[in-house]
Design a protein around this motif. Sequence first.
Motif, PDB file in Angstrom:
ATOM      1  N   GLU A   1      -2.312  -7.348  -0.398  1.00  0.00           N
ATOM      2  CA  GLU A   1      -1.076  -6.567  -0.304  1.00  0.00           C
ATOM      3  C   GLU A   1      -1.056  -5.453  -1.345  1.00  0.00           C
ATOM      4  O   GLU A   1      -0.636  -4.326  -1.064  1.00  0.00           O
ATOM      5  CB  GLU A   1       0.134  -7.488  -0.476  1.00  0.00           C
ATOM      6  CG  GLU A   1       0.387  -8.388   0.723  1.00  0.00           C
ATOM      7  CD  GLU A   1       1.491  -9.402   0.476  1.00  0.00           C
ATOM      8  OE1 GLU A   1       2.028  -9.429  -0.660  1.00  0.00           O
ATOM      9  OE2 GLU A   1       1.814 -10.169   1.399  1.00  0.00           O
TER      10      GLU A   1
ATOM     11  N   GLU B   1      -2.472   3.134   0.714  1.00  0.00           N
ATOM     12  CA  GLU B   1      -1.481   3.959   1.406  1.00  0.00           C
ATOM     13  C   GLU B   1      -0.902   5.050   0.509  1.00  0.00           C
ATOM     14  O   GLU B   1      -0.402   6.064   1.004  1.00  0.00           O
ATOM     15  CB  GLU B   1      -0.351   3.071   1.940  1.00  0.00           C
ATOM     16  CG  GLU B   1      -0.792   2.161   3.083  1.00  0.00           C
ATOM     17  CD  GLU B   1       0.279   1.156   3.483  1.00  0.00           C
ATOM     18  OE1 GLU B   1       1.281   1.037   2.731  1.00  0.00           O
ATOM     19  OE2 GLU B   1       0.112   0.487   4.518  1.00  0.00           O
ATOM     20  N   THR B   2      -0.951   4.836  -0.804  1.00  0.00           N
ATOM     21  CA  THR B   2      -0.362   5.808  -1.736  1.00  0.00           C
ATOM     22  C   THR B   2      -1.426   6.556  -2.539  1.00  0.00           C
ATOM     23  O   THR B   2      -1.126   7.130  -3.579  1.00  0.00           O
ATOM     24  CB  THR B   2       0.606   5.102  -2.704  1.00  0.00           C
ATOM     25  OG1 THR B   2      -0.109   4.080  -3.432  1.00  0.00           O
ATOM     26  CG2 THR B   2       1.761   4.461  -1.947  1.00  0.00           C
TER      27      THR B   2
ATOM     28  N   GLU C   1      -1.188  -1.366  -0.481  1.00  0.00           N
ATOM     29  CA  GLU C   1      -0.210  -0.417  -1.018  1.00  0.00           C
ATOM     30  C   GLU C   1      -0.913   0.722  -1.747  1.00  0.00           C
ATOM     31  O   GLU C   1      -0.549   1.893  -1.601  1.00  0.00           O
ATOM     32  CB  GLU C   1       0.738  -1.142  -1.978  1.00  0.00           C
ATOM     33  CG  GLU C   1       1.779  -0.237  -2.608  1.00  0.00           C
ATOM     34  CD  GLU C   1       2.635  -0.947  -3.628  1.00  0.00           C
ATOM     35  OE1 GLU C   1       3.350  -0.258  -4.380  1.00  0.00           O
ATOM     36  OE2 GLU C   1       2.581  -2.197  -3.693  1.00  0.00           O
TER      37      GLU C   1
END
Length: 304
Positions: A192, A199-200, A196
């Motif tokens: 997880e 994605e960033t 994240e």
Amino acid sequence: MYRFLRKLFFFLLYPVIAIILIETFCNLLNIPKASYSNLEAKGLTLIPKVDNSSIILVGDSRIEWGIKPEMILNPEGEVYNLAFPNSNGFDILKYLLDNRIYPKAIIMGFTPNNHRYTNHNFDTMEFSAKNRMIENVKYYLKQNSYVYDWGSILSYFYGTHPFTIDHSYDKWGGVTVTEHGDFEHRFKMTKEHHKEWEETFDSLKYQHYIIELNDLLNKFRGKSELFGLYMPASEPIMKLEGTYYNKKEIRPLFEHYLDYSKSIQANDSTYYLDGSHLSKEFAIRFSKKIDSVLKLSKTTNKPY
């Protein structure tokens, strides 16, 4: 005067009793105690010991957990693991440059995530016995006191568990970490985090990180032998992490670039704690491999 001292005594006594009751209550409930990285005390103790005969490891928690310094032979001096969670290692390099220290070898941990890491400002800290003592006391309280660390109590009543439950350090800065839950639980949480991060991802910050790293390493060239090290990660983690990874972009930064990122793709507890960090047993084996690589280094006259 007597009345004042009596009031002062009871004023101080009540908080002490309250603390004892809370600590006793939490221990009776067997509330899981979170464990933390001993950042400041470790750095304040080990960084001043580095000299021109040392081999140092810098980087993030993959290096800190995954490389055991005692497995690496350095006939001329010590091997120190100066990696820290969420560290890009720049503060360590700046401290060394400020003090004109050029270790025998610098092994720099790399992942594309490093651009989002900061550092822990060791280049601006005061390396004194007083500060070391203060940080060691603070760490002891954080590790052992529920009152000092309310996070463990809150986690318990919210029905969650601490992610890390033990840190065991050796005298060279290596650490064995115990995480909560079984492998699947730990891997899920780690995945997880990486999802994240993927994605960033910020390509501009990543390029700035590479430029700054190159500028720092340039000041060590010809004085320290420079190794880049991409630690192993399981296949699911590398699928997320490797999206923006360009080996050709990183290799020129170092005299030797050791890319083990895809060397152990199996995602199980034989090799990993959580899919990203090596298990204790495999960290020992991997550290021996790094030792053998150092022994084969022929770019300088310094023996390994």
